[in-house]
Scaffold this active site. Structure first.
Site, PDB file in Angstrom:
ATOM      1  N   LEU A 185       0.824  -1.326   0.084  1.00 58.85           N
ATOM      2  CA  LEU A 185       0.187   0.064   0.095  1.00 58.85           C
ATOM      3  C   LEU A 185       0.766   1.061  -0.110  1.00 58.85           C
ATOM      4  O   LEU A 185       1.795   1.377   0.890  1.00 58.85           O
ATOM      5  CB  LEU A 185      -0.817   0.020   1.170  1.00 58.85           C
ATOM      6  CG  LEU A 185      -1.835   0.972   1.276  1.00 58.85           C
ATOM      7  CD1 LEU A 185      -3.000   0.800   0.204  1.00 58.85           C
ATOM      8  CD2 LEU A 185      -2.687   0.855   2.528  1.00 58.85           C
ATOM      9  N   ASP A 186       0.894   2.143  -0.948  1.00 57.29           N
ATOM     10  CA  ASP A 186       1.843   3.157  -1.261  1.00 57.29           C
ATOM     11  C   ASP A 186       1.900   4.025   0.242  1.00 57.29           C
ATOM     12  O   ASP A 186       0.807   4.135   0.968  1.00 57.29           O
ATOM     13  CB  ASP A 186       1.192   4.312  -2.064  1.00 57.29           C
ATOM     14  CG  ASP A 186       1.431   3.730  -3.622  1.00 57.29           C
ATOM     15  OD1 ASP A 186       1.994   2.634  -3.892  1.00 57.29           O
ATOM     16  OD2 ASP A 186       0.767   4.534  -4.493  1.00 57.29           O
TER      17      ASP A 186
END
Length: 322
Positions: free
Chosen positions: A64-65
């Site tokens: 997840l960025d």
């Protein structure tokens, strides 16, 4: 000949850190639903959670960025065997995009490279969302971890180079408008593996004739898992050991959408030895040909198998069940 005398300067220096006893790690099986904060990479979040739980073996289920917050399922021990199933699962996000501006990265961190007037209204935004529902083609962004010739695309982008990328088919299963306070638009999207929400926002902006970039991204669901039972790192850090362990869900939380098969004692032993079981010797299994199922004895998860060619074939076994 006498050996040379050692002095205080010759002896290795000891520090408080070197004298501190190592905290033993433990074998831990289960799934932690983490609510990752903005600004932290998925790997850093995993390292912190692993340290807090004193776990020996752990892994996450897809990155997840750092700029995104929300649901990051972490797998411990035997659960790591089934993490691939969440990599393949559909994801749900809530996102906000700002119309009228395109950036170099597609999000708020990048330099603004294009500014245009926003001349659409709520009805036009709703119509655009409908157009992007279903199977669509996306060109992966340059600022992504996809590799070309062994090198991530973002490294080319940082060097000022653009690499040609092929479009990929992805599926937008649901796309709903949550708020429209122009130039900001907030939406919820459920999408297939490999979908870039940044690119979706940019493409919607182009369809509206004004461009767009993403200003907020929060993941709220991965497969059947949701934020409802997630914990933050701060809450995990403040909790005592027993409370931390209570946040762990069982391994089969990853497999809740799989059809269930229950075996008797004899069949369970054969299954745990990796033997294929003839379907004719089992109770009817409510699963399609080639479909994967979760397998239990009277009380425990034994693993995952595939129903195919008249047999139940083991694919992943839970060692702690053996």
């Amino acid at each position: 000949m006498r050996p040379p005398r050692t002095t205080e300067l010759d002896r290795p220096m000891t520090t408080a850190a070197s004298q501190r006893p190592r905290v033993p790690r433990r074998l831990l099986d289960g799934v932690l639903l983490l609510d990752k904060p903005v600004g932290l990479s998925s790997n850093d979040a995993l390292i912190r959670a692993k340290r807090l739980l004193l776990a020996k073996k752990a892994g996450h289920t897809g990155t997840l960025d750092p700029l995104a917050s929300g649901l990051l399922p972490l797998c411990f021990g035997e659960a790591t065997k089934f993490s691939q199933d969440l990599l393949e699962a559909d994801k749900t996000y809530e996102a906000t995009m700002r119309l009228g501006q395109r950036t170099a990265t597609g999000d708020a961190e990048g330099e603004v490279i294009d500014t245009r007037p926003v001349e659409c209204d709520r009805a036009a935004v709703e119509a655009a969302l409908v157009r992007f529902t279903g199977e669509i083609v996306q060109v992966p962004p340059m600022y992504s971890a996809l590799k070309r010739d062994g090198k991530p695309l973002y490294e080319y982008a940082r060097a000022g180079q653009t690499v040609e990328r092929e479009g990929r088919n992805v599926t937008i299963l649901a796309l709903a408008l949550l708020a429209c306070d122009l130039p900001d638009v907030t939406f919820r999207v459920t999408c297939s593996k490999g979908t870039y929400v940044r690119t979706l926002a940019e493409d919607i902006g182009e369809a509206l004739g004004c461009g767009a970039h993403l200003t907020m991204l929060r993941r709220t669901g991965v497969g059947a898992l949701t934020l409802e039972h997630a914990v933050t790192l701060d809450a995990l850090s403040d909790a005592d050991d027993a409370s931390r362990d209570a946040w762990l869900q069982p391994v089969d939380a990853l497999l809740s959408t799989f059809p269930l098969v229950r075996l008797d004692e004899t069949s369970a032993k054969r299954f745990l030895h990796g033997q294929r079981l003839p379907l004719s010797a089992l109770d009817p299994i409510d699963a399609a040909e080639g479909e994967r199922v979760r397998v239990y004895d009277a009380t425990r998860l034994l693993g995952v198998a595939r129903k195919a060619n008249g047999v139940l074939a083991p694919e992943r076994l839970v060692v702690t069940a053996a």
